[in-house]
Motif scaffolding. Structure first.
Motif, PDB file in Angstrom:
ATOM      1  N   GLY A   1      -7.839   2.633   1.191  1.00 14.45           N
ATOM      2  CA  GLY A   1      -6.911   1.652   0.640  1.00 14.45           C
ATOM      3  C   GLY A   1      -6.505   0.628   1.691  1.00 14.45           C
TER       4      GLY A   1
ATOM      5  N   GLY B   1      -1.427   7.849   0.477  1.00 13.40           N
ATOM      6  CA  GLY B   1      -1.673   9.075  -0.278  1.00 13.40           C
ATOM      7  C   GLY B   1      -0.708  10.187   0.112  1.00 13.40           C
TER       8      GLY B   1
ATOM      9  N   LYS C   1       0.862  -1.190   0.000  1.00 12.94           N
ATOM     10  CA  LYS C   1       0.000   0.000   0.000  1.00 12.94           C
ATOM     11  C   LYS C   1       0.895   1.236   0.000  1.00 12.94           C
TER      12      LYS C   1
ATOM     13  N   ALA D   1      -5.618   7.961  -1.604  1.00 14.13           N
ATOM     14  CA  ALA D   1      -6.157   9.042  -2.423  1.00 14.13           C
ATOM     15  C   ALA D   1      -5.475  10.373  -2.138  1.00 14.13           C
ATOM     16  N   GLY D   2      -4.943  10.528  -0.928  1.00 13.81           N
ATOM     17  CA  GLY D   2      -4.251  11.772  -0.579  1.00 13.81           C
ATOM     18  C   GLY D   2      -5.080  12.995  -0.915  1.00 13.81           C
TER      19      GLY D   2
HETATM   20  C1  IPE Z   1      -9.163   7.403   0.907  1.00 15.27           C
HETATM   21  O1  IPE Z   1      -8.244   6.392   0.683  1.00 15.27           O
HETATM   22  C2  IPE Z   1     -10.205   7.446  -0.191  1.00 15.27           C
HETATM   23  C3  IPE Z   1     -10.957   8.721  -0.283  1.00 15.27           C
HETATM   24  C4  IPE Z   1     -10.805   9.723   0.526  1.00 15.27           C
HETATM   25  C5  IPE Z   1     -11.922   8.833  -1.349  1.00 15.27           C
HETATM   26  P1  IPE Z   1      -7.024   6.174   1.677  1.00 15.27           P
HETATM   27  O2  IPE Z   1      -7.509   6.271   3.097  1.00 15.27           O
HETATM   28  O3  IPE Z   1      -6.386   4.871   1.319  1.00 15.27           O
HETATM   29  O4  IPE Z   1      -6.058   7.369   1.338  1.00 15.27           O
HETATM   30  P2  IPE Z   1      -4.774   7.904   2.121  1.00 15.27           P
HETATM   31  O5  IPE Z   1      -3.687   6.888   2.002  1.00 15.27           O
HETATM   32  O6  IPE Z   1      -5.192   8.115   3.563  1.00 15.27           O
HETATM   33  O7  IPE Z   1      -4.462   9.192   1.443  1.00 15.27           O
END
Ligand code: IPE
Length: 240
Positions: free
Chosen positions: A143, A11, A8, A50-51
């Motif tokens: 994720g 983000g 993984k 998604a960051g």
């Molecule tokens: C978040 O995914 C998905 C959305 C906000 C749409 P994650 O939780 O895996 O993203 P990060 O790693 O915290 O950025």
């Protein structure tokens, strides 16, 4: 094929997640991550977060169907950038978009055969944090949840979480090996410390939902990703 592995990429590694950042890529980190993956990707499944292509959109647009559509499209833009960069490093990335791929009633569901066939046909499956339709409407699917689900269902033995910190840090040091029993102590003693974030505790608790795997949390730089893919110990090993 090697034994399956899941990586993984947070983000916060591949995007700028600082306050106010909206859909901002961290291009040099993205290249570094993709270069590391390109050197050893057999039997690998990648999930990226998604960051700043997801969280700010959820805040701005919400999760009505109109909002969720916008959030999902932003996740697609990041997936496209991630997978395109992989192909520039000659990795045959196969983007899989959770919004269309997963269903959730009480538990997540998906066509695992699709992922197995992708691997058998020499693709690198790339999933990402997204929105999905659950029993009570649209929700965010992180994720991390995808990793936990796939690792259990596909009996993956080696799981890595590349983040923007060196591991689970307590008292200024990276904890090398973390057991479930340590969590309460860390929360009690470290809850007020700046270095143990609520986000990390949440992540670690989710990690403990997996069983019989080697799980690592580490900083997502080139050397660390190579070490993880090479079978070495890196960052914090979570004993599950
Ligand atoms: C978040 O995914 C998905 C959305 C906000 C749409 P994650 O939780 O895996 O993203 P990060 O790693 O915290 O950025």
């Amino acid at each position: 094929m090697n034994e399956l592995r899941i990586l993984k990429i947070g983000g916060s590694v591949i995007t700028d997640k600082r306050e106010g950042a909206f859909e901002k890529l961290n291009e040099s980190n993205l290249e570094e991550v993709c270069r590391a993956i390109s050197e050893d990707w057999s039997g690998l499944i990648v999930v990226h977060g998604a960051g700043s292509f997801g969280h700010p959109h959820v805040r701005r647009y919400g999760l009505s169907s109109h909002g969720a559509s916008k959030v999902h499209l932003a996740c697609l833009r990041l997936s496209e950038r991630f997978c395109s960069t992989l192909t520039e490093f000659d990795v045959p990335a196969m983007p899989i978009h959770p919004f269309c791929f997963f269903r959730k009633d009480t538990d997540l569901m998906c066509d695992l055969g699709h992922i197995r066939r992708a691997l058998e046909n020499n693709f690198l499956p790339v999933l990402h944090g997204d929105v999905i339709i659950g029993a009570d409407g649209v929700e965010v699917l992180s994720g991390d949840d995808i990793v936990v689900y796939l690792a259990e269902k596909l009996n993956v033995k080696r799981v890595g979480f590349a983040t923007d910190v060196d591991g689970v840090i307590f008292g200024g040091k990276v904890i090398k090996r973390l057991r479930l029993g340590d969590i309460e102590r860390i929360r009690e003693e470290g809850g007020r410390r700046e270095d143990v974030t609520g986000g990390m505790i949440k992540k670690v608790k989710r990690v403990f939902e997996m069983k019989n795997k080697k799980v690592y949390i580490f900083r997502g730089c080139y050397e660390n990703i190579r070490t993880f893919l090479d079978g070495g110990d890196i960052g914090t090993e979570v004993i599950v």
